[in-house]
Motif scaffolding. Structure first.
Motif, short mmCIF file in Angstrom:
data_model
loop_
_atom_site.label_atom_id
_atom_site.label_comp_id
_atom_site.label_asym_id
_atom_site.label_seq_id
_atom_site.Cartn_x
_atom_site.Cartn_y
_atom_site.Cartn_z
N LEU A 187 0.82 -1.21 0.00
CA LEU A 187 0.00 0.00 0.00
C LEU A 187 0.86 1.26 0.00
CD1 LEU A 187 -2.78 1.33 0.13
CD2 LEU A 187 -2.74 1.04 2.61
N ALA A 188 2.00 1.20 0.70
CA ALA A 188 2.90 2.36 0.75
C ALA A 188 3.42 2.72 -0.64
CB ALA A 188 4.06 2.08 1.69
N LEU A 194 0.02 7.47 -6.14
CA LEU A 194 -1.26 8.18 -6.13
C LEU A 194 -1.19 9.53 -5.42
CD1 LEU A 194 -3.57 5.15 -5.27
CD2 LEU A 194 -3.47 6.35 -7.44
N GLY A 195 -0.46 9.60 -4.31
CA GLY A 195 -0.46 10.81 -3.51
C GLY A 195 -1.69 10.86 -2.60
N SER A 196 -1.65 11.72 -1.61
CA SER A 196 -2.72 11.79 -0.61
C SER A 196 -4.06 12.20 -1.22
CB SER A 196 -2.34 12.77 0.50
OG SER A 196 -1.20 12.33 1.19
N ARG A 197 -4.04 13.15 -2.15
CA ARG A 197 -5.30 13.63 -2.72
C ARG A 197 -6.01 12.54 -3.49
NH1 ARG A 197 -8.41 17.84 -3.69
NH2 ARG A 197 -9.51 18.01 -5.66
N GLN A 198 -5.28 11.80 -4.33
CA GLN A 198 -5.91 10.73 -5.12
C GLN A 198 -6.43 9.62 -4.20
OE1 GLN A 198 -6.16 11.41 -8.37
NE2 GLN A 198 -7.47 9.64 -8.69
N LEU A 199 -5.71 9.36 -3.10
CA LEU A 199 -6.18 8.38 -2.13
C LEU A 199 -7.48 8.85 -1.48
CD1 LEU A 199 -2.98 7.11 -0.27
CD2 LEU A 199 -4.53 5.77 -1.69
N ASP A 271 -7.50 1.44 7.01
CA ASP A 271 -6.10 1.59 6.57
C ASP A 271 -6.02 2.64 5.45
OD1 ASP A 271 -5.38 -0.41 8.34
OD2 ASP A 271 -5.63 -1.99 6.85
N LEU A 272 -6.99 2.58 4.55
CA LEU A 272 -7.00 3.53 3.44
C LEU A 272 -7.23 4.95 3.95
CD1 LEU A 272 -6.92 4.01 0.41
CD2 LEU A 272 -9.36 3.52 0.32
#
Length: 627
Positions: A187-188, A194-199, A271-272
């Motif tokens: 996942l890391a 992806l970056g935080s925004r896409q996540l 987790d996501l």
């Protein structure tokens, strides 16, 4: 031979389409009938002569090379792989032919495993009929690579979802392999792509029920929501393809892997959510300087005492609010404006002012400053964010929403804002969403609130803001933050579906006539409760519909300037409605005083726990819903 037989066992048409495309596979099948291909050797790297070109077939198959100018997997490579697989399977075909030699030649209903049929009509044979040599194999699926002289019209890549036993078995092996790789992908590593925004976008889509179309075979095909991209995941994952045509791991491939992990349960939503949390970086030197000034000023207030405090304190508190703003300390800007409002009430001899409330407010603020100071000294960015808060929410796409307008709440906060909040229930997910129309009033003497209520609704909807609480609304391309506060983005389009028409079934998850059940499901006593004031306890609390069996007549305290109204369920359990007086709430107070004790209405409001009692801030009153 045995090594290549094992390596090619799981390779089917879907996999070959994945490493090339459908057109190349179709051309390779055609060339296979017209262009001679000779296998030179089958060592660790197989060499196949295809017409004038020489193909080196390697594993993974995406590493295969051809002497033609193409830089990707060309038709010669795909033809070479087909020829290699056919050669490896000839031994199996011969054995199966011998086993089936005693079968009836005219048995048109022969099973798909009857690979020995040579002269019979095998129209019903499945895709595993690799040994058919002279028969008519029109019904054979894409796995019928052994047909030499028969009609192989259906052995092209167009054949999908066949009952082919051999192809299905091969697909299951390859599919299981790629699924294992997907589930084990870190996942890391996906977060780096992806970056935080896409996540955050993906997390919001998942919670809102917006999910991709996923098809499993020897490869995994993912059609991503909202993006219109199609990703084909195959083993090894480095050779997956995407319609954006990027060879490296793009955000679409990473999103597809993560969607598959969520569906398989390899990644949990919590987790996501944790990985999606975007922590802005603080300038620790500015924060430390601001904390020092806050702490020194509050200590001075403690030493001075209330009776000797000068009205100039309002200017100092405003200055600290500005310092907090410049230092990125969003919560503390609000805290100091709220404290300024309380001191202003003291100097104006406001009837609602209570000395004990002011002392409690200063004590809480001082303790918060100490906690922030400790976080800044530790250099922990996440801990500083926890205490400092954020100024602006990050709005993330959540797809389309079906909203039911429920109620409008007017507000004026101690932190210097006023406006209206519209509450919506989403029909499909039964979750609360809000839209807030707010404006700062730090330096204003007030403005006509009716003008605000009659202003135009967002999303291109041709009604006033207040009327949003009276309709059902479809939002296309909606955006909201982590607390499901809707954005007024111009990209979002709204369409009125009809009148509100609220029924009991619409609010089933939020309707309570048993107060014990309400306490069990909705009350979460704040940790360190003494750090929170009444207004802050109400923030972020989701609304509930409360139907009491009976109530006590509302009473308004002239000394406390607050209405109090106990509600009881059938078992005598209590919830207390509390509403402090203000110009905006005066009409609500008069309405609540007229409610019948024996046949009370259904109340919509925010509940919270304080001093061991469940309390409610009323937002709206409804007629009793029928069971």
């Amino acid at each position: 031979m045995d090594q290549w037989k094992e390596l090619l066992a799981d390779v089917d048409d879907d996999y070959l389409i994945g490493i090339s495309n459908k057109g190349i596979l179709k051309r390779a099948y055609k060339d296979k009938e017209e262009i001679a291909a000779v296998i030179n050797n089958m060592d660790e790297e197989a060499s196949v002569k295809v017409g004038d070109e020489t193909v080196s077939v390697r594993f993974p198959l995406g590493e295969s090379k051809c002497t033609c100018p193409s830089r990707s997997i060309c038709r010669h490579v795909v033809q070479a792989i087909l020829v290699l697989k056919e050669s490896c399977c000839k031994g199996d075909s011969a054995e199966n032919a011998a086993a089936g030699s005693n079968a009836s030649d005219t048995d048109s209903g022969a099973a798909a495993g009857n690979n020995g049929a040579e002269n019979g009509t095998a129209q019903d044979a499945a895709a595993g009929n690799n040994g058919a040599e002279n028969g008519t194999a029109q019904g054979a699926a894409a796995g019928n690579n052994g047909a030499e002289n028969g009609t192989a019209a259906e052995s092209t890549p167009e054949v999908k979802n066949s009952t082919a036993g051999g192809a299905a078995k091969a697909g299951q092996g390859a599919g299981a392999k790629v699924r294992r790789e997907i589930e084990q992908f870190p996942l890391a590593q996906l977060k780096k792509v992806l970056g935080s925004r896409q996540l955050q976008i993906l997390h919001n889509q998942y919670l809102s029920g917006v999910k991709p179309e996923i098809q499993y075979s020897s490869i995994v095909t993912v059609k991503l929501p909202e993006q219109g991209m199609v990703v084909k995941l195959l083993s090894p994952l480095e050779y997956s393809s995407c319609t954006c045509h990027k060879k490296e791991m793009c955000i679409h491939k990473a999103s597809a892997i993560l969607w598959c992990q969520l569906e398989a349960g390899a990644v949990k939503t919590e987790d996501l959510a944790l990985e999606a949390a975007d922590t802005p970086a603080f300038q620790m030197d500015k924060a430390e300087e601001a904390v020092g000034q806050m702490k020194a000023f509050l200590e001075e207030l403690f030493c001075t005492g209330l009776s000797r405090t000068s009205p100039d304190v309002l200017d100092y508190l405003e200055r600290l609010a500005i310092i907090s703003h410049n230092g990125g300390l969003a919560k503390f800007e609000g805290y100091f404006r709220a404290l300024s409002d309380s001191y202003d009430g003291y100097f104006r001899r406001n009837a609602q002012f209570r000395t004990e409330n002011l002392m409690e407010q200063i004590t809480r603020l001082y303790q918060r400053v100490r906690l922030l100071e400790k976080a800044v000294q530790s250099g922990d960015n996440k801990e500083v964010l926890k205490h400092a808060g954020e100024f602006r929410a990050d709005y993330i796409p959540v797809g389309n929403l079906e909203l039911i307008g429920i109620a409008m709440e007017k507000f004026r906060t101690q932190t210097g804002y006023e406006g209206e909040t519209i509450y919506f229930l989403e029909e499909n997910t039964a979750q609360w969403y809000t839209y807030t129309n707010a404006r700062p009033i730090f330096y204003e003497n007030g403005r006509n609130r009716k003008y605000m209520e009659k202003s135009q609704a967002p999303w291109g909807v041709n009604i006033a803001i207040a009327d949003l609480a009276k309709v059902r609304l479809h939002l296309t391309g909606a955006k909201c933050d982590a607390r499901r506060r809707l954005s007024s983005s111009q990209e979002t389009k709204g369409e009125i579906k009809g009148e509100q028409g609220l029924e009991r079934a619409d609010i089933e998850n939020w309707y309570y006539d048993d107060f014990e059940k309400l306490f069990r499901e909705r009350i979460d006593p704040p940790r360190k409760e003494w750090l929170y004031g009444q207004e802050e306890q109400q923030k972020g609390v989701e609304l509930v519909f409360v139907q009491p069996a009976y109530c006590v007549k509302a009473e308004f305290s002239q000394t406390g300037q607050q209405l109090s109204m106990p509600l009881f369920d059938k078992s005598g359990r209590e919830i207390v409605i509390e509403l402090a007086y203000s110009k905006e709430e005066s009409s609500s107070i008069r309405y609540l005083e007229r409610i019948s004790e024996k046949a009370p209405s259904c109340f919509l409001g925010k509940i919270y726990l304080r001093d061991g009692r469940i309390r409610m801030y009323p937002v709206s009153v409804w007629k009793k819903f029928e069971d």
